[in-house]
Design a protein around this motif. Structure first.
Motif, mmCIF file in Angstrom:
data_model
loop_
_atom_site.group_PDB
_atom_site.id
_atom_site.type_symbol
_atom_site.label_atom_id
_atom_site.label_comp_id
_atom_site.label_asym_id
_atom_site.label_seq_id
_atom_site.Cartn_x
_atom_site.Cartn_y
_atom_site.Cartn_z
ATOM 1 N N TRP B 294 0.813 -1.222 0.000
ATOM 2 C CA TRP B 294 0.000 0.000 0.000
ATOM 3 C C TRP B 294 0.841 1.264 0.000
ATOM 4 O O TRP B 294 2.033 1.227 0.314
ATOM 5 C CB TRP B 294 -0.991 0.009 1.166
ATOM 6 N N PRO B 296 -0.019 5.735 0.892
ATOM 7 C CA PRO B 296 -1.073 6.637 1.365
ATOM 8 C C PRO B 296 -1.906 7.131 0.179
ATOM 9 O O PRO B 296 -1.382 7.267 -0.937
ATOM 10 C CB PRO B 296 -0.305 7.817 1.990
ATOM 11 N N ILE B 297 -3.163 7.389 0.422
ATOM 12 C CA ILE B 297 -4.012 7.896 -0.662
ATOM 13 C C ILE B 297 -3.603 9.325 -1.014
ATOM 14 O O ILE B 297 -3.551 9.695 -2.182
ATOM 15 C CB ILE B 297 -5.512 7.837 -0.241
ATOM 16 N N ALA B 298 -3.258 10.069 0.016
ATOM 17 C CA ALA B 298 -2.919 11.478 -0.223
ATOM 18 C C ALA B 298 -1.475 11.610 -0.698
ATOM 19 O O ALA B 298 -0.590 10.887 -0.258
ATOM 20 C CB ALA B 298 -3.118 12.283 1.047
ATOM 21 N N ASP B 301 2.036 12.481 1.809
ATOM 22 C CA ASP B 301 1.629 12.176 3.192
ATOM 23 C C ASP B 301 2.869 11.728 3.976
ATOM 24 O O ASP B 301 3.399 10.654 3.754
ATOM 25 C CB ASP B 301 0.573 11.060 3.170
ATOM 26 N N ILE B 308 -1.279 6.423 9.773
ATOM 27 C CA ILE B 308 -2.197 6.604 8.644
ATOM 28 C C ILE B 308 -3.357 5.621 8.802
ATOM 29 O O ILE B 308 -3.154 4.408 8.774
ATOM 30 C CB ILE B 308 -1.464 6.363 7.303
ATOM 31 N N GLU B 310 -6.581 3.259 8.227
ATOM 32 C CA GLU B 310 -6.965 2.298 7.183
ATOM 33 C C GLU B 310 -7.630 3.011 5.993
ATOM 34 O O GLU B 310 -7.315 2.746 4.845
ATOM 35 C CB GLU B 310 -7.945 1.321 7.837
ATOM 36 N N ALA B 311 -8.522 3.915 6.290
ATOM 37 C CA ALA B 311 -9.320 4.559 5.239
ATOM 38 C C ALA B 311 -8.467 5.467 4.353
ATOM 39 O O ALA B 311 -8.867 5.836 3.261
ATOM 40 C CB ALA B 311 -10.457 5.367 5.875
ATOM 41 N N GLU B 312 -7.277 5.812 4.841
ATOM 42 C CA GLU B 312 -6.459 6.722 4.040
ATOM 43 C C GLU B 312 -5.301 5.981 3.356
ATOM 44 O O GLU B 312 -4.319 6.580 2.958
ATOM 45 C CB GLU B 312 -5.927 7.863 4.924
ATOM 46 N N ARG B 313 -5.445 4.652 3.297
ATOM 47 C CA ARG B 313 -4.425 3.859 2.616
ATOM 48 C C ARG B 313 -4.981 3.329 1.294
ATOM 49 O O ARG B 313 -6.158 3.022 1.199
ATOM 50 C CB ARG B 313 -4.041 2.653 3.467
ATOM 51 N N ASP B 314 -4.091 3.189 0.330
ATOM 52 C CA ASP B 314 -4.505 2.632 -0.946
ATOM 53 C C ASP B 314 -3.767 1.303 -1.153
ATOM 54 O O ASP B 314 -2.576 1.293 -1.452
ATOM 55 C CB ASP B 314 -4.150 3.616 -2.069
ATOM 56 N N ARG B 345 3.095 9.606 -4.270
ATOM 57 C CA ARG B 345 2.581 8.924 -3.080
ATOM 58 C C ARG B 345 3.596 7.924 -2.510
ATOM 59 O O ARG B 345 3.273 7.090 -1.670
ATOM 60 C CB ARG B 345 1.266 8.222 -3.424
#
Lengths: 256, 637, 218
Positions: B294, B296-298, B301, B308, B310-314, B345
């Motif tokens: 994975w 980070p989504i942002a 970051d 970070i 869970e919801a902000e990980r890709d 990212r």
């Protein structure tokens, strides 16, 4: 960080050699020890000096090419590791580091930290194999080998042949190296037919080289990057004794 | 340049055996008179030298390492494939063949790949008989694991050191022949040129790396098993000494170079830590069985991974390739990681890295299970990075690892120079545009034990070979050229180190001819390489002399060859105006970013012919005929 | 390589010779100590035991010759190995810190010669009597007790026997290794077996001069 290095310099096998001292600035903790030497060498070349020669290849701790004595310990102080896997975070700013080649009569220095370990090859050539013609092998699963036996053999087969055992033995003995190969093959069913012949031939070859004897000091085991146990030496001794006492001693080291 | 693949007629499954039935044999008395030169003592070279010695030939084996046991095959971690079907999961020779062809994105020769799968089982038999301690089931039978995206479990392994054990096996077979007097090994000896007499390979020029003595060795045939050229990128997972010189010198003497742009970038390596970095360390692909990849989504970051949520990980591999997830093939995983980092990212110092996270697996299986499976690898990671992967996710990034391209060979493994055989990674033959995990060891040993020793006999029995001595005019001329080249390298006396040039070349290649390539980037690269090479020959500083142990001189010669190769790689990548396997041209991708093949124009092998210093190389084409398999879009979604 | 060659020309063979002679000498040391412990049972008992040994006549000389032969082989092999080991590293390390795993191993090459000197002294002192200040042939009890009252004689005996214990500890452990007796069931126990014997022998032997010095035995 800053380091003071005392490095053994020797132009070739005939040169008596000696230590030279180098100051190295800006060593970062993430560097490997060999990368630190790379940096030193780049500086030396730029300054018009000969770089320090040292053996190295895979830099992953498995080829067994690298190795020298750092502050008196083969491969440095990190247990179970080769020099290439030693990182500078184990040193502190201002440290003095003494770097010497493996020292043994059987391992003559070729240049700087490079030594000739061909004695190891000659020992393995004498008998470190199972004779099986290409294409003549039986189906792989026809001889079941208990998982434990295979793992035990693997403990010895992992030897990378770096020579640290010789370098740190007060007697420069090659027992751990030879014992590891004899134990590896002797623990497997495939290795049984030639077991005694192998022990005789390999020990004979080892004795021809200028290695010392085993006094059970156990420094070899302590510095071995693969942490090979001296029980391999016991197995070699046993196989050698059995071979001496059995008829197979007449076959000597020669094959066929 | 004539490209006749000499693939035997008949159904795919019968080609090899029927060829073997009719290959010419060399009588025992004549074998003793034939001398064979084998360069490289890895799996392919070691196995070939041992087998040929055993057959009765007089063999000279050469390696640059201080012992034949240290060839870079030793570093292979994962395992070796074979179609044994011990797991009763439906594997077969055909399936192994098909997976390899498909994995190579249909850019390999069917007949060669089928033969590879066919002899794979004999390799395992041979290795077990040599005493290789493969992992076992409790019942004593051989264990297997699934590897690199295969849907069957066909990989044999010895802890994380399969390559080491297989190499030590080949080396022990070699030693048996040294003891028998059929093989002479020349360690610390580097091949610097090929001697061609009357159009046939008849010898090599070597340099003794201790004394610096340059010599000519003659023979009736030359086998190159000198590995791949990933070190053109400077930072790769190859050993520091791996180089293209033997292959490149043969290429300059007339051996066609096939698909040089086919390189493999391995997805799971420890990222670069600083600009002093000397090599990249591979972490076995098996880690992806339990690790989740994975970023980070942002963008940008900078939080610690644990901070970070869970919801902000890709978990991008799972997102894009739901069927294979974290086990997507190497080229696909590598490219995806690069894309994430290009998007800003990436993680860690330098931002060229992605996380490989075991938190979920540790939570599910417990730390002990993970330790039992990957303890060695975790320790290695910690030794190198100083970070504990049980606590924080690993950081990984792709690194050049393997080169599928190499000298062109026919079905007999003979190059375009008669008498020059090329084995293992050094040839181009079996992996197409991408190699599957655990297939390199298989190919090296297949070529070395079971293919070349047979096909070489056909050549020797059929060729009229005059006696050649090192005093032959061709030998002397080639030796002279080698001497001149060495003198030239030593004579530049510039101010820049060899490494600084190599690093610059590597960066350029990784950027322009690495995981993704464009026509524009490649064109620029060709020009830039030319300039850098010019600079090299004017500014490089090689200290010391030729007649001594001189590691800088060794490196300088190799880097000089890497420059020429790099240019050819870029030319090849430019000419191959499609994407396939590890060769990804950004101009050719599916709407969702996958490699888009052009089977109409590029279902072929590009073979380059050297046409002299300064002249542009000529491209020849061997078209690939697929009689058995259907070309399909490689999809791992 | 035949058996004699194998034993003589290889370092492992020499170690086997040292191990075999070592076992014999170890047996002697155990017997010798058990005999001497009879000091605690009084003069009569000890002197009677000595008489009995003397009465073996020629057999005694055979045993003595055998023991001397063992010492000879043990010493010659040790010296040869030592010379070979010294020659194996002509250029020394400037800094050499091999991990201190087995201190006793390092003591062997000087504990051995000291023990040999001690044996010679001991023979002259309590067997022949020429090095004794008041030697009475046949009265072992007297000879022992009067000499151990001299503090430096007792001290030397104690020191030599402590060295002997350390020597035996490493020797015993090495012997397991030399013979390849390394079964998983007792591999770890080997060290404790060696320590156990060494402590028993050390304690037994040291106790004699100590007991005399302390006035427990008069």
């Amino acid at each position: 960080m800053k380091l003071t290095l005392h490095v053994w310099r020797q132009k070739d096998a005939r040169d008596p050699g000696g230590f030279k001292t180098y100051q190295l600035e800006d060593v970062t903790t993430h560097m490997s020890f060999l990368e630190m030497l790379d940096v030193l060498n780049q500086d030396l070349i730029t300054a018009g000096e000969d770089p320090v020669a040292f053996d190295h290849d895979c830099r992953e701790g498995v080829c067994g090419a690298c190795g020298f004595v750092i502050n008196g310990v083969a491969h440095g102080d990190q247990k179970g590791s080769t020099v290439c896997q030693l990182h500078m975070r184990h040193f502190a700013d201002g440290d003095e580091v003494t770097i010497e080649p493996w020292r043994a009569k059987a391992f003559p220095v070729l240049r700087d930290l490079v030594v000739d370990r061909s004695a190891f090859d000659r020992i393995l050539t004498a008998g470190g194999f199972i004779s099986v013609r290409t294409g003549s092998a039986p189906e792989a699963n026809s001889i079941p080998i208990p998982s434990e036996a295979a793992e035990h053999a693997m403990d010895f087969a992992e030897c990378i042949g770096c020579g640290a055992c010789v370098a740190s033995c007060p007697n420069s003995a090659a027992m751990l190296f030879v014992g590891a190969k004899i134990a590896h093959l002797g623990l497997l069913p495939q290795g049984q037919p030639e077991r005694e012949r192998r022990a005789l031939a390999m020990v004979e070859a080892m004795e021809r080289e200028a290695f010392g004897s085993c006094t059970n000091y156990r420094a070899c085991e302590a510095v071995c990057p693969k942490e090979i146990s001296i029980s391999g030496i016991a197995r070699m001794n046993k196989d050698f004794r059995r071979a001496l006492l059995s008829g197979s001693n007449r076959a000597s080291g020669k094959r066929r | 340049m004539k490209l006749d693949a000499r693939v035997p007629a008949g159904p795919l499954a019968d080609k090899w055996m029927s060829l073997r039935d009719h290959l010419k044999l060399v009588s025992p008395a004549n074998k003793r008179k034939r001398s064979i030169i084998v360069v490289g003592t890895g799996l392919a070279g070691g196995a070939a030298a041992a087998s040929l010695g055993e057959m009765g030939y007089r063999v000279k084996a050469f390696c640059y390492q201080d012992s034949a046991r240290r060839a870079h095959s030793i570093a292979a971690q994962g395992g070796i494939n074979a179609a044994k079907n011990y797991q009763n999961d439906g594997d077969s020779v055909f399936r192994l063949f098909y997976d390899t062809i498909k994995g190579g994105d249909f850019r390999a020769r069917e007949a060669n790949v089928y033969r590879l799968a066919e002899v794979s089982n004999a390799i395992i038999d041979q290795c077990v008989a040599q005493g290789i301690p493969f992992a076992r089931e409790y019942g004593g039978t051989l264990a297997n694991r699934s590897f690199g995206g295969a849907q069957v479990s066909r990989t044999f392994y010895a802890r994380g050191q399969t390559g080491q054990q297989l190499l030590l096996g080949a080396y022990s077979a070699l030693n048996a022949q040294v003891a028998a007097g059929t093989v002479v090994v020349h360690p610390r000896t580097e091949m610097l040129d090929l001697v061609v007499v009357d159009g046939r390979a008849r010898g090599i020029i070597t340099r003794d790396m201790v004394s610096g003595a340059v010599e000519c060795h003659v023979g009736d045939a030359v086998l190159l098993a000198t590995g791949g050229y990933s070190n053109v990128y400077f930072l790769s997972t190859n050993a520091k000494g791996c180089n293209v010189t033997a292959v490149w010198r043969a290429h300059r003497r007339g051996a066609g170079f096939a698909n040089p742009c086919f390189t493999q970038i391995h997805p799971t390596c420890i990222p670069q830590a600083g600009d002093y970095q000397s090599k990249l360390t591979l972490m076995s692909e098996s880690l992806r069985n339990d690790g989740r990849v994975w970023v980070p989504i942002a963008e940008g970051d900078d939080r610690a991974p644990g901070d970070i949520p869970e919801a902000e990980r890709d978990y991008y591999l799972e997102r894009i390739y739901p069927a294979f997830g974290n086990l997507a093939p190497r080229d696909i995983s590598s490219r995806a990681a690069k894309r994430m980092c290009d998007e800003g990212r990436g993680v860690g110092p330098g931002k060229r890295g992605v996380y490989l996270d075991f938190a979920e697996a540790i939570g599910r299986l417990g730390e002990n299970v993970i330790r039992a499976r990957y303890g060695n690898l975790f320790d290695m990671y910690e030794r190198i990075t100083g970070e504990n992967p049980y606590r924080a996710p690993m950081r990984i990034y792709p690194a050049p690892h393997y080169t599928m391209g190499g000298l062109w060979v026919d079905y007999y493994l003979m190059s375009t120079i008669p008498g020059l055989f090329v084995l293992g990674e050094a040839n181009f033959s079996d992996h197409g545009a991408n190699r599957l995990g655990a297939s390199a060891l298989m190919q090296g040993l297949a070529d070395g034990y079971f293919v070349a020793p047979y096909t070489l006999g056909e050549y020797l029995a059929g060729a009229k070979l005059e006696e050649v001595s090192p005093a032959h005019e061709a030998c002397r001329a080639t030796l002279h050229e080698v001497d001149q080249r060495t003198a030239r390298l030593l004579g530049v006396r510039g101010s820049r180190t060899v490494d600084s040039f190599h690093r610059e070349l590597g960066m350029l290649m990784l950027d322009r001819c690495g995981m993704s390539r464009t026509a524009e980037g490649l064109t620029e690269a060709i020009a830039a390489i030319g300039r850098l090479r010019e600079a090299f020959w004017h500014e490089v500083k090689v200290p010391g002399a030729g007649a001594e142990l001189n590691q800088e001189l060794e490196k300088a010669g190799r880097v000089a060859d890497h420059f020429e190769l790099a240019e050819l790689m870029c030319r090849d990548a430019l000419a191959r105006d499609e994407s396939c396997g590890g060769h990804f041209r950004e101009e050719h991708q599916t709407p969702d970013g996958e490699a888009l093949r052009d089977d109409e124009s590029f279902c072929n092998v590009t073979v380059w012919e050297h046409r002299g210093e300064g002249a542009e190389p000529a491209a020849h084409v061997e078209s690939l005929e697929f009689e058995t398999v259907q070309l399909a879009q490689r999809s791992y979604k | 390589m035949n058996l004699t060659q194998g034993l003589y020309s290889s370092t492992i063979g020499k170690k086997i010779l040292m191990a075999v002679t070592g076992i014999i000498l170890f047996g002697f040391v155990v017997g010798h100590m058990l005999g001497n412990l009879q000091l605690y049972l009084g003069a009569e008992q000890l002197n009677a035991y000595a008489d009995k040994l003397q009465s073996l006549g020629p057999l005694l000389w055979v045993i003595r010759a055998g023991l001397a032969f063992c010492v000879g082989v043990h010493v010659v092999a040790a010296v040869q190995l030592w010379l070979r080991n010294r020659a194996s590293r002509p250029v020394r390390y400037r800094l050499f810190r091999p991990p201190e795993v087995d201190y006793a191993a390092r003591t062997m090459m000087w504990s051995g010669p000291i023990i040999l000197l001690f044996i010679l002294y001991h023979l002259g002192h309590l067997t022949v009597g020429c090095l004794h200040h008041d030697f009475i042939r046949g009265d072992v009890y007297h000879n022992v007790v009067t000499t151990f009252r001299i503090w430096w004689v007792a001290g030397f005996y104690m020191l030599a026997n402590l060295l002997l214990a350390v020597h035996l500890y490493h020797g015993l452990w090495s012997l397991f290794q030399t013979f390849g007796w390394d079964h998983p069931l007792f591999g770890r126990a080997r060290r404790w077996i060696a320590i156990g014997f060494a402590v028993l022998i050390g304690a037994g032997n040291v106790s004699l001069p100590l007991a005399v010095l302390a006035g427990v035995v008069r």
